[in-house]
Design an enzyme around this catalytic site. Structure first.
Site, PDB file in Angstrom:
ATOM      1  N   SER A  75       9.180  -5.008 -33.355  1.00  0.00           N
ATOM      2  CA  SER A  75       8.348  -6.189 -33.104  1.00  0.00           C
ATOM      3  C   SER A  75       6.923  -5.950 -33.589  1.00  0.00           C
ATOM      4  CB  SER A  75       8.338  -6.481 -31.607  1.00  0.00           C
ATOM      5  OG  SER A  75       7.766  -5.386 -30.921  1.00  0.00           O
ATOM      6  N   LYS A 135      14.149   8.456 -34.737  1.00  0.00           N
ATOM      7  CA  LYS A 135      14.184   8.038 -33.325  1.00  0.00           C
ATOM      8  C   LYS A 135      14.854   6.663 -33.277  1.00  0.00           C
ATOM      9  CE  LYS A 135      11.755   5.565 -30.553  1.00  0.00           C
ATOM     10  NZ  LYS A 135      12.902   4.928 -29.872  1.00  0.00           N
ATOM     11  N   CYS A 170      15.643  -9.835 -39.123  1.00  0.00           N
ATOM     12  CA  CYS A 170      14.237 -10.124 -39.450  1.00  0.00           C
ATOM     13  C   CYS A 170      14.149 -11.056 -40.655  1.00  0.00           C
ATOM     14  CB  CYS A 170      13.484  -8.834 -39.708  1.00  0.00           C
ATOM     15  SG  CYS A 170      14.021  -8.014 -41.202  1.00  0.00           S
ATOM     16  N   PHE A 186      16.680  -2.370 -32.680  1.00  0.00           N
ATOM     17  CA  PHE A 186      18.066  -2.469 -32.203  1.00  0.00           C
ATOM     18  C   PHE A 186      18.971  -3.265 -33.136  1.00  0.00           C
ATOM     19  CE2 PHE A 186      16.502  -6.561 -30.616  1.00  0.00           C
ATOM     20  CZ  PHE A 186      17.576  -7.387 -30.903  1.00  0.00           C
ATOM     21  N   GLU A 246       9.049 -16.124 -32.971  1.00  0.00           N
ATOM     22  CA  GLU A 246      10.344 -15.569 -33.367  1.00  0.00           C
ATOM     23  C   GLU A 246      11.340 -15.768 -32.227  1.00  0.00           C
ATOM     24  OE1 GLU A 246      10.489 -11.250 -33.941  1.00  0.00           O
ATOM     25  OE2 GLU A 246      11.784 -11.591 -35.667  1.00  0.00           O
TER      26      GLU A 246
HETATM   27  P1  NAD Z   1      10.740  -3.203 -30.451  1.00  0.00           P
HETATM   28  O1  NAD Z   1       9.368  -3.336 -31.016  1.00  0.00           O
HETATM   29  O2  NAD Z   1      10.957  -3.584 -29.035  1.00  0.00           O
HETATM   30  O3  NAD Z   1      11.243  -1.676 -30.563  1.00  0.00           O
HETATM   31  C1  NAD Z   1      11.260  -0.998 -31.806  1.00  0.00           C
HETATM   32  C2  NAD Z   1      11.180   0.497 -31.566  1.00  0.00           C
HETATM   33  O4  NAD Z   1       9.913   0.812 -30.990  1.00  0.00           O
HETATM   34  C3  NAD Z   1      12.228   1.070 -30.617  1.00  0.00           C
HETATM   35  O5  NAD Z   1      12.717   2.286 -31.156  1.00  0.00           O
HETATM   36  C4  NAD Z   1      11.451   1.315 -29.337  1.00  0.00           C
HETATM   37  O6  NAD Z   1      12.000   2.385 -28.574  1.00  0.00           O
HETATM   38  C5  NAD Z   1      10.074   1.683 -29.878  1.00  0.00           C
HETATM   39  N1  NAD Z   1       8.959   1.438 -28.943  1.00  0.00           N
HETATM   40  C6  NAD Z   1       8.914   0.576 -27.888  1.00  0.00           C
HETATM   41  N2  NAD Z   1       7.697   0.610 -27.308  1.00  0.00           N
HETATM   42  C7  NAD Z   1       6.952   1.482 -28.020  1.00  0.00           C
HETATM   43  C8  NAD Z   1       5.589   1.913 -27.939  1.00  0.00           C
HETATM   44  N3  NAD Z   1       4.759   1.469 -26.996  1.00  0.00           N
HETATM   45  N4  NAD Z   1       5.140   2.816 -28.861  1.00  0.00           N
HETATM   46  C9  NAD Z   1       5.970   3.260 -29.838  1.00  0.00           C
HETATM   47  N5  NAD Z   1       7.265   2.879 -29.961  1.00  0.00           N
HETATM   48  C10 NAD Z   1       7.750   2.012 -29.061  1.00  0.00           C
HETATM   49  O7  NAD Z   1      11.703  -4.013 -31.436  1.00  0.00           O
HETATM   50  P2  NAD Z   1      13.251  -4.352 -31.245  1.00  0.00           P
HETATM   51  O8  NAD Z   1      13.375  -5.377 -30.165  1.00  0.00           O
HETATM   52  O9  NAD Z   1      14.069  -3.119 -31.169  1.00  0.00           O
HETATM   53  O10 NAD Z   1      13.580  -5.016 -32.664  1.00  0.00           O
HETATM   54  C11 NAD Z   1      13.470  -6.399 -32.925  1.00  0.00           C
HETATM   55  C12 NAD Z   1      12.257  -6.693 -33.762  1.00  0.00           C
HETATM   56  O11 NAD Z   1      12.309  -5.926 -34.958  1.00  0.00           O
HETATM   57  C13 NAD Z   1      12.174  -8.142 -34.207  1.00  0.00           C
HETATM   58  O12 NAD Z   1      10.852  -8.598 -34.036  1.00  0.00           O
HETATM   59  C14 NAD Z   1      12.530  -8.085 -35.684  1.00  0.00           C
HETATM   60  O13 NAD Z   1      11.983  -9.109 -36.477  1.00  0.00           O
HETATM   61  C15 NAD Z   1      11.972  -6.763 -36.062  1.00  0.00           C
HETATM   62  N6  NAD Z   1      12.579  -6.251 -37.284  1.00  0.00           N
HETATM   63  C16 NAD Z   1      11.826  -6.270 -38.409  1.00  0.00           C
HETATM   64  C17 NAD Z   1      12.360  -5.838 -39.604  1.00  0.00           C
HETATM   65  C18 NAD Z   1      11.526  -5.882 -40.856  1.00  0.00           C
HETATM   66  O14 NAD Z   1      11.953  -5.326 -41.844  1.00  0.00           O
HETATM   67  N7  NAD Z   1      10.363  -6.516 -40.846  1.00  0.00           N
HETATM   68  C19 NAD Z   1      13.681  -5.365 -39.650  1.00  0.00           C
HETATM   69  C20 NAD Z   1      14.424  -5.338 -38.477  1.00  0.00           C
HETATM   70  C21 NAD Z   1      13.860  -5.786 -37.291  1.00  0.00           C
END
Ligand code: NAD
Length: 483
Positions: free
Chosen positions: A227, A174, A282, A150, A383
């Site tokens: 995450s 997606k 991140c 997000f 985090e």
């Molecule tokens: P999230 O893990 O909740 O969701 C990420 C994506 O996964 C979404 O599209 C969601 O719909 C999907 N998803 C949720 N449950 C799933 C499942 N069981 N199986 C497959 N897909 C599923 O993360 P978020 O809250 O949207 O984003 C924040 C996190 O992203 C933070 O931890 C941040 O550090 C990380 N992030 C990392 C980077 C990087 O480059 N390392 C960059 C941006 C964000």
């Protein structure tokens, strides 16, 4: 009635048949501005089929033609720069300047992929034995997809799809169901530009869509950003189904300030690092390690600068920090602030309960600073993903590196110093994928890999640059002798 956003499959906008939706909320006002459908497995499979069919032609489309398509998209995004930035702020909350920064990067990613024809797409060796030559050519594989988070709804998919389609693959995005609107507008713009149908598709939804994409026999690989908890589920499943995977996970980035740092220039960099995008980055600073004598003056100046930050609706001029992107995210950060108090850290500046005139329902948290933080407290290890600076006072660089090493994440880390020796030591020893030397947010540009180590990254080839070209292609070795 609030609009339910559509999927984009095979060059057409299609309404999802799913009755299940999730709300898209403007986090500054609390208003529902759209709904995201939780698309069905059948709809996901239609997108995969479209991408699979499109691959047949797209892979043999000349590389220069593919690059030309990317160039048109790049240029159209430039034309819609302000409009796209506003949509991003409205659905995600970051300030307009931060949204513009995100779109600058988005465009750079596409721009970098336009040079794929001149990137490393193979190599040759002559006379490996008398009269025998050998070469490697890199071929596209088929249908790839990304699962996006997000926090950077405009940019993250462009870490991947420009490189994937530039190398001749086809693609499915997606988006995060929380913030689909930036991608919808990007696809509307792309729709007008004559990209062959099926090359780029979009399906909205959550875990069900993600699972269908991974489990399909017709997809090749996944780029996940989100995450670490979900990333590990995706990585495991990808392995089970024999898919290529690159998983960019969560982070806890340590910012070390040495006694010889130039405080005047260091403090603004720290403020941007911890509070930029309301801490939901991140690459955001996660813990401030103050080394030796710098501790007192650093602490004082950080609190002073934090107090001055203007919090509000990111669309308004002069606002320096927007709201948290969601109620859920706000509650998560508030619960970690609570834990810091319970574990005995001293709250120097409390951002809870901040009131922003005109926005009583926004998800606001003000800048928050903790002192007397211990390395094993939750606020120092987990985090937070919100505008919080936990300060730990350490005696020397060794103690700082020991604390950094003990953390499970390794996305980024920065050191502020005027000593080349210390900087060299830091970049050599610290286990983090992106290192900043007097830089608060160590974000690599599109031609470099977006690195990450430990629990911040699972896989081997990273996003962006040559790594991306390698992820989206496979090597074929050809050994030639002519009689
Ligand atoms: P999230 O893990 O909740 O969701 C990420 C994506 O996964 C979404 O599209 C969601 O719909 C999907 N998803 C949720 N449950 C799933 C499942 N069981 N199986 C497959 N897909 C599923 O993360 P978020 O809250 O949207 O984003 C924040 C996190 O992203 C933070 O931890 C941040 O550090 C990380 N992030 C990392 C980077 C990087 O480059 N390392 C960059 C941006 C964000």
């Amino acid at each position: 009635m609030t609009e339910v956003v559509k999927n984009y499959i095979n060059g057409k906008w299609v309404e999802s048949k799913s009755k299940e939706t999730s709300d898209v909320i403007n986090p500054a006002t609390g208003e529902v501005i759209a709904k995201t459908p939780m698309s069905t497995i059948e709809e996901t499979n239609q997108a995969i089929e479209a991408a699979k069919q499109a691959f047949r032609r797209w892979r043999s489309t000349p590389t220069m033609t593919r690059a030309r398509h990317l160039n048109r998209i790049r240029s159209a995004f430039e034309d819609h720069f302000e409009e796209l930035s506003k949509i991003l702020t409205t659905e995600q909350g970051k300030t307009l300047d931060e949204a513009r920064g995100e779109y600058r990067r988005t465009i750079e990613n596409i721009e970098c992929a336009t040079s794929i024809p001149s990137l490393q797409m193979g190599y040759n060796a002559e006379d490996i034995a008398a009269g025998i030559d050998e070469m490697v050519i890199k071929q596209p594989l088929g249908v790839f997809f990304c699962i996006a988070p997000f926090n950077f709804p405009g940019m993250v998919p462009t870490w991947f799809w420009p490189f994937a389609i530039g190398t001749g693959n086809t693609y499915i995005v997606k988006p995060s169901p929380q913030v689909p609107l930036s991608q919808v507008r990007q696809f509307e713009i792309i729709h007008e530009l004559g990209l062959p149908k099926g090359v780029l598709n979009m399906v909205h939804g959550g875990a069900e869509v993600a699972n269908a994409l991974i489990e399909s026999p017709d997809t090749i690989g996944v780029s996940f950003v989100g995450s670490t908890h979900v990333g590990k589920i995706v990585y495991k499943k990808a392995g089970e189904f024999g898919k290529r995977a690159q998983v960019q996970g969560g982070a806890k980035n340590f910012i070390t300030v040495m006694p010889d740092a130039d405080l005047k220039r260091t403090v603004p960099a720290i403020i941007t690092s911890f509070y930029g995008c309301t801490g939901q980055r991140c690459l955001a600073g996660g813990v401030l390690l103050a080394v030796g004598d710098i501790y007192e003056p650093l602490k004082e100046k950080v609190v002073e600068a934090s107090e001055e930050l203007i919090v509000g609706n990111g669309l308004e001029e002069g606002v320096q920090m927007g709201p948290m992107a969601s109620k859920h995210g706000m509650e998560h950060t508030l619960s970690l602030i609570e834990s810091g108090i319970k574990e005995g850290a001293e709250l120097l500046l409390d951002g809870r309960g901040i009131k922003v005139d005109g926005y009583p329902d926004g998800y606001f948290i003000g800048p928050t600073v903790f002192d007397k933080v211990k390395p094993d407290m939750k606020i120092a290890t987990e985090e937070i993903f919100g505008p919080v600076i936990p300060i730990i006072h350490v005696k020397d660089l060794d103690e700082a590196i020991e604390i950094i090493d003990a953390n499970r994440y390794g996305n980024a880390s920065s050191v502020f110093t005027s000593s080349g020796k210390v900087a060299r030591d830091y970049q050599y020893r610290v286990k983090a994928g992106n290192i900043g030397i007097n830089i608060g947010v160590a974000a690599p540009i599109a031609t470099f890999p977006f690195s990450g180590m430990k629990d911040s990254f699972l896989g081997d080839l990273h996003g962006q640059g040559q790594d991306a070209v390698d992820f989206f292609t496979e090597n074929k070795v050809i050994i030639t002798r002519w009689f």
